[in-house]
Scaffold this active site. Structure first.
Site: not given
Ligand code: SAH
Length: 213
Positions: A64
């Site tokens: 993010s």
């Molecule tokens: N907090 C992270 C954001 C990653 S993007 C960072 O700063 O790196 C969002 C993440 O949510 C991705 O890794 C994706 O695989 C995950 N995601 C998507 N749907 C999901 C679900 N239903 N349950 C758990 N994680 C999920």
């Protein structure tokens, strides 16, 4: 990879950018000033690590944007010892921010590749989440509920009911809601059936996906 004075200088500039964009919480700014974000990204993106931008990580996901991380964390109003749940571990950067604030962090990721990589990597940096969970964030984590706050770091087409149900009274859910564009939304649990809802600006996230594993 290392953390050098150059990285530290770039981080301080990033902190100043976030202050310029309206982030005021000192503990959040302090965490962002400390955590080596470049280590959470593939080396090819080193030059970009301290720009206020989201970037690709493994499995078609993104780390993010720092402003988004700061904005969401500020809304959580973390105090030391708070039990918090994060949906979407991804690179673990947001997880590290929450750990730095002294929260007890439970974090869920549905992409196995990211779950494995990040659950190994974060402890090496000294950030110890209470638990990395491989699973579906739509369900929350009933066995550890209630939580003081819950943060969703992917765009949710709707607000999953289990997440509201797993908040303690007084607890806060910070969730971007929408399909192509998301409205940052804060729910504060006022009573068993009573929630205050406040909407903030628009953000863009990768989608919160239904369980596929
Ligand atoms: N907090 C992270 C954001 C990653 S993007 C960072 O700063 O790196 C969002 C993440 O949510 C991705 O890794 C994706 O695989 C995950 N995601 C998507 N749907 C999901 C679900 N239903 N349950 C758990 N994680 C999920």
């Amino acid at each position: 990879m290392r953390d050098t004075f150059k990285h530290q200088g770039l981080r301080q500039q990033l902190v100043n950018v976030l202050i310029g964009k309206g982030i005021t919480d000192k503990t959040v700014l302090n965490a962002i000033g400390k955590i080596p974000r470049h280590l959470f990204m593939d080396s090819g993106f080193l030059d970009h690590a301290y720009q206020d931008k989201a970037f690709p990580i493994a499995a078609d996901q993104t780390i993010s944007q720092p402003y988004t991380v700061a904005f969401q964390t500020e809304l959580m109003q973390i105090e030391k010892g708070d039990k918090v749940l994060e949906i979407g571990t991804g690179s673990g950067y947001q997880t590290a921010v929450l750990c730095d604030l002294g929260a007890k962090v439970y974090t869920i990721e549905r992409q196995q590749e990211l779950f494995k990589k990040t659950s190994k990597f974060l402890p090496k940096l000294g950030y110890r989440a209470k638990k990395f969970v491989f699973g579906d964030g739509y369900k929350g984590l009933q066995e550890q509920a209630p939580f003081k706050s819950i943060i969703v770091t992917a765009g949710a087409p709707f607000v999953p009911k289990p997440l509201l149900a797993q908040l303690e009274i007084g607890g806060r859910l910070v969730i971007p809601v929408g399909d192509n564009v998301q409205t940052m939304t804060l729910f504060v649990r006022k009573g068993v059936m009573e929630f205050d809802k406040t909407e903030f600006g628009e953000f863009r996230f990768v989608p919160l996906l239904e369980d596929k594993n």
